[in-house]
Write an enzyme that holds these catalytic residues in place. Sequence first.
Site, PDB file in Angstrom:
ATOM      1  N   LYS A   1       1.049  -1.162  -0.026  1.00 23.63           N
ATOM      2  CA  LYS A   1       0.014   0.043   0.110  1.00 23.63           C
ATOM      3  C   LYS A   1       0.930   1.199  -0.147  1.00 23.63           C
ATOM      4  CE  LYS A   1      -4.049  -1.664   2.642  1.00 23.63           C
ATOM      5  NZ  LYS A   1      -5.115  -1.611   1.494  1.00 23.63           N
ATOM      6  N   ARG A  16     -10.350 -11.566   1.852  1.00 22.51           N
ATOM      7  CA  ARG A  16     -11.138 -12.624   1.201  1.00 22.51           C
ATOM      8  C   ARG A  16     -10.370 -13.989   1.343  1.00 22.51           C
ATOM      9  NH1 ARG A  16     -11.551  -9.228  -4.298  1.00 22.51           N
ATOM     10  NH2 ARG A  16     -11.290  -7.702  -2.557  1.00 22.51           N
TER      11      ARG A  16
HETATM   12  N1  BES Z   1      -8.186  -3.869   4.443  1.00 19.30           N
HETATM   13  C1  BES Z   1      -8.171  -3.432   2.950  1.00 19.30           C
HETATM   14  C2  BES Z   1      -9.822  -2.600   2.641  1.00 19.30           C
HETATM   15  C3  BES Z   1      -9.619  -1.258   3.066  1.00 19.30           C
HETATM   16  C4  BES Z   1      -8.748  -0.268   2.332  1.00 19.30           C
HETATM   17  C5  BES Z   1     -10.477  -0.993   4.128  1.00 19.30           C
HETATM   18  C6  BES Z   1      -9.106   1.125   3.016  1.00 19.30           C
HETATM   19  C7  BES Z   1     -10.467   0.264   4.809  1.00 19.30           C
HETATM   20  C8  BES Z   1      -9.875   1.406   3.837  1.00 19.30           C
HETATM   21  C9  BES Z   1      -8.388  -4.537   2.014  1.00 19.30           C
HETATM   22  O1  BES Z   1      -7.459  -5.694   2.498  1.00 19.30           O
HETATM   23  C10 BES Z   1      -7.593  -4.217   1.046  1.00 19.30           C
HETATM   24  O2  BES Z   1      -6.392  -3.824   0.775  1.00 19.30           O
HETATM   25  N2  BES Z   1      -8.497  -4.204  -0.364  1.00 19.30           N
HETATM   26  C11 BES Z   1      -7.983  -3.809  -1.606  1.00 19.30           C
HETATM   27  C12 BES Z   1      -8.988  -4.684  -2.437  1.00 19.30           C
HETATM   28  C13 BES Z   1      -8.172  -4.456  -3.840  1.00 19.30           C
HETATM   29  C14 BES Z   1      -6.909  -4.991  -4.040  1.00 19.30           C
HETATM   30  C15 BES Z   1      -8.981  -5.413  -4.918  1.00 19.30           C
HETATM   31  C16 BES Z   1      -8.714  -2.425  -1.944  1.00 19.30           C
HETATM   32  O3  BES Z   1     -10.009  -2.087  -1.411  1.00 19.30           O
HETATM   33  O4  BES Z   1      -7.959  -1.707  -2.337  1.00 19.30           O
HETATM   34 MN    MN Z   2      -5.592  -5.241   1.915  1.00 18.92          MN
END
Ligand code: BES
Ligand code: MN
Length: 498
Positions: A280, A354
């Site tokens: 990230k 997931r």
């Molecule tokens: N934990 C995150 C989702 C999230 C992001 C929650 C920001 C709250 C605030 C999750 O694990 C994630 O990183 N999801 C990705 C999925 C994508 C790679 C398909 C996302 O939402 O960017």
């Molecule tokens: Mn994630």
Amino acid sequence: MRYLSKTTAADKLATQCLILGVFEGRQAGESLNSLSTDTLTALKSVLKKRDLNGKCGQTLMLYDVPGIRAERVLLVGLGKKKNLSPKSLASAMEKAITQLNDGATRDCAFLLPPEFADKSEIYAATRDTVLAAEAQLYLFDQCKSQKDHPLHPLNKMTLISGSRAGASTVKKALSHAQAIAGGMTLAKNLANLPGNICTPSYLANQAKKLGTGNAKLKVSALGEKQMEKLGMGALLSVSKGSREPAKLIVMEYRGASASSRPVVLVGKGLTFDAGGISIKPSANMDEMKYDMCGGASVIGTLKACAELELPMNVVGIVPSSENLPDGAANKPGDIVTSMAGLTIEILNTDAEGRLILCDALTYAERFKPAAVVDVATLTGACVVALGHHTTGLLANDDKLADELLRAGDAINDPCWRLPMNDDYNRQLDSNFADMANIGGKGAGTITAACFLGRFTEKYKWAHLDIAGTAWKSGDKGATGRPVPMLMQLLLARCKLAE
Ligand code: BES
Ligand code: MN
Ligand code: ZN
């Protein structure tokens, strides 16, 4: 805070502060009718001076009010009389509670507006007042060496109602609300802790603590070896990149006979999500300590169930891991095999929630669930769709979805349903495995749910995406949501909610 329910006349009650509601336009409301003429005359002359208009949340502290035992009277604006609701009352009370907590009073009494006439209104008004008060009094200073507590913290509140029937409804609402607030506080505390303290092992130990000395609540945690035996290749693949061992926390609350099918709650317990190799951006990455909020809410809900001794069976399952970049971490393109036997091509290691949830959802089958609800900070896309007010809801069962929508509305912890169908599901098709872990452009919240949906075909299932509602950005911290919605669902299933 301690809460009491009484029918004592408001002017006879010995308290440091009596809280009285006033409607907008300085309308006294029915509460004041129960006071002596001396008191009433004094209050009316104060209202005439126009310092308080009655707008929701306005307050005016009065001393030496004649004809009353209370040391002080706090007038609180309740807003327009025609708009009075448990929700508006609670938001007015937030202000009153904060003021009293910062002042010299430790105990207060609140005359419930007699305008709330029927049982369900009295119940909701009481419950929402307690939830608002507990939210205001919440303080997270576990990691500060110097604690900055209020000098005279408010610690007792008496709710006065006009009749015995009212008082018994208040009592029931108080017990429900205190249990819900306790569950929320636990969820918030776990969530606000940083990732270096709140690890999967820490989470498991905190859950286990709830089970000690409680014959109805059995808590255990599977380690990585046990998960390997079960074939949880998806969950374990996420944890490979972390030095902290993964845990599968299992909490079994037995409030009904063994043959009664449980509601199973599954919560994402990712104690820190750096994204893995698909790392990230660094801005606000600290907030990914909240990626275990789903798990924390499940643990908090089980605590509340046990406290209320609900007459039903409830199981909580929390898959817990970190998601970090490392030489052993998942790489984009890796293919893993889930406990269900389905293979998954990991195209983005940041779609890890997931991966840990799908194995937990397969594990849930062994409890022969009446329904399964999973709770997860699953997608940033959900924040785009619904912002920070409303939780995303997706389900394979209309009745269960409606139950959750109703529960959320009833307790001011709302969710909104998004669609799922084959068109979205196909976005997960993979050339090389049974499915990919991402669905490409568009509808990120829905494709994430479709992924989970492939592992929940054997039971009634709903998914709550709390990415936008689990915490408030900046220094405000975790919200404890959706403990209220889940508890309202369970109370309604036990026919205990008013
Ligand atoms: N934990 C995150 C989702 C999230 C992001 C929650 C920001 C709250 C605030 C999750 O694990 C994630 O990183 N999801 C990705 C999925 C994508 C790679 C398909 C996302 O939402 O960017
Ligand atoms: Mn994630
Ligand atoms: Zn995550």
